[in-house]
Design a protein around this motif. Structure first.
Motif, PDB file in Angstrom:
ATOM      1  N   PHE A 250      24.599 -45.958-101.284  1.00 21.93           N
ATOM      2  CA  PHE A 250      23.700 -47.095-101.037  1.00 21.93           C
ATOM      3  C   PHE A 250      22.424 -46.611-100.380  1.00 21.93           C
ATOM      4  O   PHE A 250      21.306 -47.014-100.748  1.00 21.93           O
ATOM      5  CB  PHE A 250      24.414 -48.109-100.145  1.00 21.93           C
ATOM      6  CG  PHE A 250      23.606 -49.335 -99.815  1.00 21.93           C
ATOM      7  CD1 PHE A 250      23.625 -50.442-100.650  1.00 21.93           C
ATOM      8  CD2 PHE A 250      22.840 -49.400 -98.647  1.00 21.93           C
ATOM      9  CE1 PHE A 250      22.883 -51.579-100.346  1.00 21.93           C
ATOM     10  CE2 PHE A 250      22.105 -50.525 -98.330  1.00 21.93           C
ATOM     11  CZ  PHE A 250      22.125 -51.620 -99.182  1.00 21.93           C
ATOM     12  N   GLN A 251      22.555 -45.711 -99.385  1.00 29.33           N
ATOM     13  CA  GLN A 251      21.418 -45.264 -98.610  1.00 29.33           C
ATOM     14  C   GLN A 251      20.536 -44.275 -99.368  1.00 29.33           C
ATOM     15  O   GLN A 251      19.315 -44.323 -99.275  1.00 29.33           O
ATOM     16  CB  GLN A 251      21.936 -44.614 -97.321  1.00 29.33           C
ATOM     17  CG  GLN A 251      20.898 -44.397 -96.245  1.00 29.33           C
ATOM     18  CD  GLN A 251      21.528 -43.919 -94.960  1.00 29.33           C
ATOM     19  OE1 GLN A 251      22.491 -43.152 -95.002  1.00 29.33           O
ATOM     20  NE2 GLN A 251      21.030 -44.365 -93.832  1.00 29.33           N
ATOM     21  N   MET A 253      20.755 -43.464-102.927  1.00 32.03           N
ATOM     22  CA  MET A 253      20.502 -43.654-104.352  1.00 32.03           C
ATOM     23  C   MET A 253      20.374 -45.110-104.758  1.00 32.03           C
ATOM     24  O   MET A 253      20.392 -45.431-105.939  1.00 32.03           O
ATOM     25  CB  MET A 253      21.622 -42.988-105.168  1.00 32.03           C
ATOM     26  CG  MET A 253      21.755 -41.502-104.930  1.00 32.03           C
ATOM     27  SD  MET A 253      23.045 -40.780-105.981  1.00 32.03           S
ATOM     28  CE  MET A 253      23.014 -39.085-105.389  1.00 32.03           C
ATOM     29  N   ASP A 254      20.283 -46.005-103.762  1.00 35.02           N
ATOM     30  CA  ASP A 254      20.145 -47.435-104.052  1.00 35.02           C
ATOM     31  C   ASP A 254      21.310 -47.999-104.848  1.00 35.02           C
ATOM     32  O   ASP A 254      21.162 -48.977-105.588  1.00 35.02           O
ATOM     33  CB  ASP A 254      18.840 -47.711-104.815  1.00 35.02           C
ATOM     34  CG  ASP A 254      17.613 -47.375-103.992  1.00 35.02           C
ATOM     35  OD1 ASP A 254      17.698 -47.441-102.762  1.00 35.02           O
ATOM     36  OD2 ASP A 254      16.571 -47.035-104.589  1.00 35.02           O
ATOM     37  N   VAL A 255      22.489 -47.385-104.740  1.00 32.57           N
ATOM     38  CA  VAL A 255      23.674 -47.908-105.421  1.00 32.57           C
ATOM     39  C   VAL A 255      24.150 -49.133-104.654  1.00 32.57           C
ATOM     40  O   VAL A 255      24.449 -49.044-103.460  1.00 32.57           O
ATOM     41  CB  VAL A 255      24.778 -46.843-105.495  1.00 32.57           C
ATOM     42  CG1 VAL A 255      26.041 -47.424-106.126  1.00 32.57           C
ATOM     43  CG2 VAL A 255      24.297 -45.634-106.291  1.00 32.57           C
ATOM     44  N   ASN A 256      24.229 -50.277-105.326  1.00 37.74           N
ATOM     45  CA  ASN A 256      24.511 -51.517-104.607  1.00 37.74           C
ATOM     46  C   ASN A 256      25.821 -52.205-104.994  1.00 37.74           C
ATOM     47  O   ASN A 256      26.150 -53.253-104.439  1.00 37.74           O
ATOM     48  CB  ASN A 256      23.346 -52.506-104.765  1.00 37.74           C
ATOM     49  CG  ASN A 256      22.952 -52.736-106.214  1.00 37.74           C
ATOM     50  OD1 ASN A 256      23.458 -52.076-107.121  1.00 37.74           O
ATOM     51  ND2 ASN A 256      22.041 -53.675-106.445  1.00 37.74           N
ATOM     52  N   VAL A 257      26.576 -51.627-105.912  1.00 36.28           N
ATOM     53  CA  VAL A 257      27.857 -52.237-106.300  1.00 36.28           C
ATOM     54  C   VAL A 257      28.917 -51.157-106.446  1.00 36.28           C
ATOM     55  O   VAL A 257      28.670 -50.130-107.077  1.00 36.28           O
ATOM     56  CB  VAL A 257      27.734 -53.017-107.630  1.00 36.28           C
ATOM     57  CG1 VAL A 257      29.107 -53.540-108.070  1.00 36.28           C
ATOM     58  CG2 VAL A 257      26.754 -54.166-107.502  1.00 36.28           C
ATOM     59  N   GLN A 258      30.068 -51.403-105.836  1.00 33.23           N
ATOM     60  CA  GLN A 258      31.228 -50.554-106.072  1.00 33.23           C
ATOM     61  C   GLN A 258      32.279 -51.377-106.801  1.00 33.23           C
ATOM     62  O   GLN A 258      32.557 -52.511-106.416  1.00 33.23           O
ATOM     63  CB  GLN A 258      31.823 -50.014-104.776  1.00 33.23           C
ATOM     64  CG  GLN A 258      33.020 -49.091-105.038  1.00 33.23           C
ATOM     65  CD  GLN A 258      33.714 -48.588-103.787  1.00 33.23           C
ATOM     66  OE1 GLN A 258      34.753 -47.933-103.854  1.00 33.23           O
ATOM     67  NE2 GLN A 258      33.152 -48.906-102.634  1.00 33.23           N
ATOM     68  N   ILE A 259      32.857 -50.795-107.862  1.00 33.36           N
ATOM     69  CA  ILE A 259      33.909 -51.486-108.594  1.00 33.36           C
ATOM     70  C   ILE A 259      35.200 -50.691-108.486  1.00 33.36           C
ATOM     71  O   ILE A 259      35.196 -49.492-108.216  1.00 33.36           O
ATOM     72  CB  ILE A 259      33.542 -51.689-110.087  1.00 33.36           C
ATOM     73  CG1 ILE A 259      33.504 -50.332-110.818  1.00 33.36           C
ATOM     74  CG2 ILE A 259      32.212 -52.416-110.218  1.00 33.36           C
ATOM     75  CD1 ILE A 259      33.377 -50.456-112.321  1.00 33.36           C
ATOM     76  N   GLY A 260      36.306 -51.371-108.674  1.00 30.60           N
ATOM     77  CA  GLY A 260      37.605 -50.708-108.629  1.00 30.60           C
ATOM     78  C   GLY A 260      38.714 -51.681-108.958  1.00 30.60           C
ATOM     79  O   GLY A 260      38.483 -52.899-109.066  1.00 30.60           O
ATOM     80  N   GLY A 261      39.914 -51.157-109.112  1.00 29.82           N
ATOM     81  CA  GLY A 261      41.068 -52.012-109.360  1.00 29.82           C
ATOM     82  C   GLY A 261      41.365 -52.898-108.160  1.00 29.82           C
ATOM     83  O   GLY A 261      40.872 -52.670-107.048  1.00 29.82           O
ATOM     84  N   SER A 262      42.170 -53.921-108.367  1.00 30.72           N
ATOM     85  CA  SER A 262      42.451 -54.876-107.293  1.00 30.72           C
ATOM     86  C   SER A 262      43.085 -54.214-106.079  1.00 30.72           C
ATOM     87  O   SER A 262      42.940 -54.700-104.954  1.00 30.72           O
ATOM     88  CB  SER A 262      43.348 -55.999-107.816  1.00 30.72           C
ATOM     89  OG  SER A 262      44.557 -55.477-108.346  1.00 30.72           O
TER      90      SER A 262
END
Length: 492
Positions: A250-251, A253-262
């Motif tokens: 986030f800090q 590379m401006d990555v603003n979403v993390q996805i993953g399994g439940s």
């Protein structure tokens, strides 16, 4: 740059140091006057990615937001904020731990969801856990993962990176040096930044912001604490390691979403919490998708047995195709929605076809198998699977050759016999000796019912013996008892 503007307004400073002092830049938060360093890994081949916002994404084919698309396909379990649905510039990442040299079917939904982000004009990022893989994620596990040595982890990382590139790209992967583009794909390794962080730095700069009560309340921790084996301190800290990955991305590379399994919800929210507490910033989101489960409700994985590998060197495209071709009717529509890119309208039409008189069984399974095999193995892999499937179909007129038979030998039972033990041997004796059938009587009954095949040709003569012309290319035989029970016989 947005980071510079924040530096002017805030009173607490972070320096992110690079090997080259000229690349050090300032980010800020507003809770303390103490400054500290977060070290970024150096590499001769890795330069600083551009921090400029990526261009506005082009609209998806049906002009829907990616979250809306994922929701209607049953690919969202939870999101941390409804505000994600209005985001237009998204850089989304999904983590993959290198605990084997291949990803498996349980990882497939993560790749599908990343691909949806890419198709909707956002930037997908696959993060291989070269560092976190040394600890092992306790989520969904009843015992601590076996420890892998450094060399094995490096080999696994390299293999998984190649696999992900092949599946998600099928073309050039955007290099870090070139920055981000709307249609780019980044494949990162978290060992690149973890290798330069000391324990004391981490405890001081990150650990102090973690509340033990919150960490213990995570579902993955509670289950393990109540188990017979409990949980080691190493596993307990895993959620902070993954949380820091999100903070770092986030800090930097401006990555603003993390996805993953439940089962990753606790780890994902650990990251969003760290971002809020340390950076005093909003705009980081988490999204989880349902786990791909077997009919008994258990996860697909490698340690649970019977893994469906995505690497063709560990499971052939033919066997991969056959798995999806055999999906029960009760699951096939759900799998079409979550594992393919067919439109919902087309899937609904296929579902209606299943209800019509004259529907040929497994027609929709065939479509599912084709779509998923093409996504994982490409057009060449699908062609290989279809050719092998046709060649191995009892009664098929396709001319068999030794290469085709050898190609599926690892996917079906096989044995090796001496040439003189096979030549002139009756088919009934051969079928029993190799274990294809339990008794000569069973072979005779099957033959009379028209279910015994030699090289896909039905055998009608009880006294049939193997002759030289039966041995394909002088190397192999294919014996089939019914449609599914096959045996490849290699001739020496």
């Amino acid at each position: 740059m947005a980071a510079v503007a924040m530096a002017v307004a805030a009173s607490r400073s972070f320096f992110l140091s690079y090997p080259n002092p000229s690349k050090t830049f300032l980010l800020s938060t507003s809770t303390s006057s103490r400054t500290f360093f977060l070290s970024r890994a150096s590499s001769a081949s890795t330069a600083s990615p551009s921090l400029e916002p990526n261009p506005s994404p082009s609209p998806s084919l049906n002009s829907k937001h990616v979250v809306e698309i994922l929701q209607e396909r049953g690919l969202i379990e939870s999101i941390t904020s409804e505000n994600l649905k209005s985001c237009t510039n998204i850089k989304a990442y999904c983590g993959f731990d290198p605990t084997a040299e291949s990803l498996h079917l349980g990882n497939l939904i993560g790749l599908i969801v990343l691909s949806w982000f890419k198709r909707c004009g956002h930037v997908p990022i696959a993060l291989v856990g070269g560092a976190t893989g040394r600890v092992g994620d306790p989520s969904g596990k009843s015992a601590e993962r076996p420890e892998l040595d450094g060399q094995t982890l490096e080999q696994n990382c390299a293999s998984i990176k190649t696999l992900i590139k092949g599946i998600l790209s099928r073309n050039e992967v955007q290099n870090l040096e070139a920055g981000f583009k709307r249609d780019s794909l980044l494949i990162l390794d978290n060992h690149d930044w973890w290798k330069n962080i000391t324990l004391l730095d981490f405890l001081r700069d990150v650990g102090k912001f973690a509340r033990v009560g919150t960490m213990m309340a995570k579902e993955s921790v509670k289950k393990r604490l109540n188990s017979e084996d409990g949980m080691s301190y190493t596993e307990f800290t895993y959620q902070l390691l993954q949380g820091y990955d999100f903070l770092y991305l986030f800090q930097n590379m401006d990555v603003n979403v993390q996805i993953g399994g439940s089962d990753q919800w606790g780890n994902i929210t650990a990251g969003t919490e760290l971002i809020r507490k340390i950076l005093q910033m909003e705009g980081a989101y988490g999204l989880t998708f349902p786990l791909l489960l077997k009919s008994d409700g258990t996860k697909f994985g490698k340690s649970e047995g019977g893994a469906i590998w995505l690497n063709p060197s560990m499971m052939s495209p033919y066997k991969f195709y056959q798995y999806f071709f055999s999906v029960p009717d009760v699951d096939v529509i759900r799998f079409l929605k979550i594992l393919t890119f067919l439109s919902i309208e087309e899937i609904d039409s296929l579902e209606e076809d299943m209800k019509k008189p004259g529907y040929i069984p497994n027609t929709i399974q065939k479509r599912l198998a084709e779509e998923v095999t093409r996504f994982v193995h490409g057009e060449e892999g699908l062609k290989e699977a279809l050719n092998a499937t046709e060649a191995l179909r009892p009664g098929a007129e396709t001319e068999l050759d030794a290469k085709t038979i050898e190609g599926i030998a690892k996917d079906v039972p096989s044995c090796t016999l001496a040439y003189d033990k096979v030549l002139n041997c009756t088919l009934i004796d051969l079928a029993v000796s190799i274990g294809l059938m339990a008794s000569k009587g069973a072979v005779r009954r099957l033959l009379k019912q028209g279910g015994l095949y030699l090289n896909n040709a039905r055998v009608d003569i009880e006294e049939k013996a193997i002759v030289e012309s039966d041995i394909i290319d002088g190397k192999v035989l294919l014996l089939s008892a019914g449609k599914k029970n096959k045996m490849v016989i290699r001739i020496e």
